[in-house]
Design an enzyme around this catalytic site. Structure first.
Site, PDB file in Angstrom:
ATOM      1  N   ARG A  38       9.804-129.980  18.622  1.00  0.00           N
ATOM      2  CA  ARG A  38      11.182-130.085  18.133  1.00  0.00           C
ATOM      3  C   ARG A  38      11.445-129.168  16.944  1.00  0.00           C
ATOM      4  O   ARG A  38      12.580-128.745  16.730  1.00  0.00           O
ATOM      5  CB  ARG A  38      11.509-131.535  17.757  1.00  0.00           C
ATOM      6  CG  ARG A  38      11.770-132.409  18.967  1.00  0.00           C
ATOM      7  CD  ARG A  38      12.079-133.825  18.561  1.00  0.00           C
ATOM      8  NE  ARG A  38      12.720-134.562  19.646  1.00  0.00           N
ATOM      9  CZ  ARG A  38      13.178-135.788  19.524  1.00  0.00           C
ATOM     10  NH1 ARG A  38      13.094-136.418  18.367  1.00  0.00           N
ATOM     11  NH2 ARG A  38      13.749-136.396  20.547  1.00  0.00           N
ATOM     12  N   LYS A 175      12.931-149.900  31.314  1.00  0.00           N
ATOM     13  CA  LYS A 175      14.115-150.765  31.303  1.00  0.00           C
ATOM     14  C   LYS A 175      15.228-150.264  32.194  1.00  0.00           C
ATOM     15  O   LYS A 175      15.813-149.209  31.950  1.00  0.00           O
ATOM     16  CB  LYS A 175      14.626-150.902  29.875  1.00  0.00           C
ATOM     17  CG  LYS A 175      13.932-152.011  29.113  1.00  0.00           C
ATOM     18  CD  LYS A 175      14.579-152.260  27.774  1.00  0.00           C
ATOM     19  CE  LYS A 175      15.715-153.274  27.843  1.00  0.00           C
ATOM     20  NZ  LYS A 175      16.338-153.485  26.530  1.00  0.00           N
ATOM     21  N   GLY A 357      10.709-138.224  26.060  1.00  0.00           N
ATOM     22  CA  GLY A 357       9.442-138.013  25.354  1.00  0.00           C
ATOM     23  C   GLY A 357       8.215-138.260  26.216  1.00  0.00           C
ATOM     24  O   GLY A 357       7.252-137.496  26.180  1.00  0.00           O
ATOM     25  N   GLY A 380      17.128-140.196  24.963  1.00  0.00           N
ATOM     26  CA  GLY A 380      18.368-140.966  25.052  1.00  0.00           C
ATOM     27  C   GLY A 380      19.608-140.080  25.053  1.00  0.00           C
ATOM     28  O   GLY A 380      20.580-140.360  25.765  1.00  0.00           O
TER      29      GLY A 380
END
Ligand code: 3PG
Ligand code: MG
Length: 466
Positions: A38, A175, A357, A380
């Protein structure tokens, strides 16, 4: 950034996402940066700014210290890395040490921008957060998107706009509730949607299978059933499972416990499904054959335990196998899905995009990052951009006083991602753009209109590891 006032001698506040994984502290007590992806991904922006005479101060969060000063979350470990990669660039302490950051407190925004002449957001991975440093400064300072942010947004925009087909998306992760909306959105776009990971069990239950003690979101079964019906045979689910015996523990770093067995799609009582099985690995790889566009986000199993890593590895390998090697991709490949596919030889080479990730970590472990067309810095943020076609930090940039006016932007073209209807309602309607919407421009202005009008050929082939 070309829309900023002249930068020579100015001070630029650069919001980056240097939320990087840290290793254990060394003997001197300072942790080391385990992966500087990053940080390196932001270098084109930093270079551009410094070449234009700006003094750059980077602000970032690191982890989730929840509004309190906590040395364990200090940006100290980042300093040597930044000093090596971008000498002379200043770095402020963790934004999330102040409760004003996550609360989007205007007083904290004032504090952040004090003494600066311009603001640049290059923190793609955080641009879905309505935090002070992301949405605040554009109302105070001339503001722009950095190169990484532009690029990430454009890749997703192109992906959903006019993907080369067949377009196959592979989605994993634990999830389902986090990803149902994204799956629904993807289903409008893809030729095949492959679902693995913990979230697959809710779908399997919706089909009447026995799922043992696997992850289960009972409240989502009905929605899963609807999605299955809408998808028909475009939705591909696991056909066998690697399961852990009752009472067994997942290992993470340490060895786990319990017996591990491959079961069919029905899992015995008490057993917990933790990876896709060998037949599913083949099935998922087959689903990618002949694909021209591939999106992968999320692991296929609990891959932190080597006993449940085979599925994620197999998918990483399959994605790499069908994809454009980044070496052969043209400089524009990561921002132009269509042309990346036609570059190349046999016509069987897919544009591959990997985000999240865990998926990126799996690619790294296997040394496959260079075999993928585009590796995203977002998790996200990528999913939210796919789902909603816009992000809070992008809206804020469009509303900045120096932002290019979006003339001739059609409602469906207003935002980043093609024909997302929601964009007609809100995203494009900043400042004086509203009346322009009726002009219904023909140009494919999507991303460039949103973040900047000039997306040149990026310096780097793509933002990715090594
Ligand atoms: C990330 O790593 O997902 C981004 O840096 C955002 O972090 P957050 O999920 O803690 O907001
Ligand atoms: Mg996150």
């Amino acid at each position: 950034m070309e829309d900023l006032p002249p930068l020579d001698g100015s001070r630029v506040l650069l919001r980056a996402d240097f939320n990087v994984p840290l290793g254990p502290p060394s003997p001197n007590g300072v942790a080391t940066v385990e992966d500087d992806f990053r940080i390196r991904a932001t270098l084109p922006t930093i270079r551009w700014l410094t070449e234009h005479g700006a003094r750059v101060t980077v602000i970032t969060h690191l982890g989730r210290p929840k509004g309190r000063v906590n040395p364990a979350f200090s940006v100290e470990p980042l300093r040597p890395v930044l000093e090596r990669l971008a000498p002379g660039v200043e770095l402020e302490e963790n934004l999330r040490f102040d409760p004003g950051e996550e609360a989007n407190d205007p007083a904290f925004v004032d504090k952040l921008v004090a003494g600066f002449d311009a603001y640049v957001n290059d923190a793609f991975g955080t641009t879905h957060r309505e935090h002070a440093s992301v949405v605040g400064p554009p109302s105070r300072l001339p503001s722009a998107a950095g190169r990484l942010l532009e690029r990430e947004v454009r890749v997703i925009g192109d992906l959903l706009d006019e993907p080369d087909r067949p377009f196959v998306a592979l989605v994993g992760g634990a999830k389902l509730s986090d990803k149902l909306a994204v799956l629904r959105r993807l289903l409008d776009k893809v030729d095949k949607l492959v679902v693995g990971g913990g979230m697959a069990f809710t779908f399997l239950r919706a089909l009447g299978h026995k799922t043992g003690s696997s992850l289960m979101e009972l409240s989502k079964i009905e929605e899963s059933r609807e999605l299955l019906e809408a998808a028909g045979d475009r939705l591909v689910l696991p056909v066998d499972i690697v399961a852990l015996s009752p009472g067994g523990e997942i290992g993470c770093g340490s060895a786990g416990s319990g017996d591990v067995q491959v079961t069919g799609v029905d899992i015995p009582i008490g057993w917990k499904g933790l990876d896709i099985g060998p037949e599913t690995r083949k099935l998922f790889a087959q689903a990618l054959e002949g694909a021209k566009t591939v999106l992968w986000n999320g692991p296929m199993g609990a891959f932190e335990d080597p006993r449940f890593a085979s599925g994620t590895k197999a998918v990483a390998e399959a994605v790499a196998a069908v994809g454009t090697k980044s070496e052969t991709a043209s400089p524009g490949s990561a921002v132009s899905v269509g042309s990346a596919v036609s570059v190349g030889s046999a016509g069987s080479v897919a544009m591959t995009i990997v985000g999240g990730g865990d998926s990126v970590a799996a690619l790294e472990d296997l040394g496959l990052t260079d075999e993928v067309g585009f590796v995203s810095t977002g998790g996200g943020a990528t999913l939210e951009l796919i789902e909603l076609g816009d992000l809070p930090g992008l809206k804020a940039l469009r509303a900045a006083s120096n932002a290019p006016k979006a003339r001739g932007r059609a409602a469906g073209d207003a935002g980043l991602v093609g024909d997302n209807a929601r964009l007609g309602d809100d995203a494009g309607l900043v400042g004086d753009n509203a009346e322009d919407l009726s002009m219904s421009g023909s140009a494919r202005s999507s991303t460039s209109r949103v973040v900047s009008s000039r997306v040149g050929s990026p310096r780097r082939r793509s933002a990715r590891h090594k």
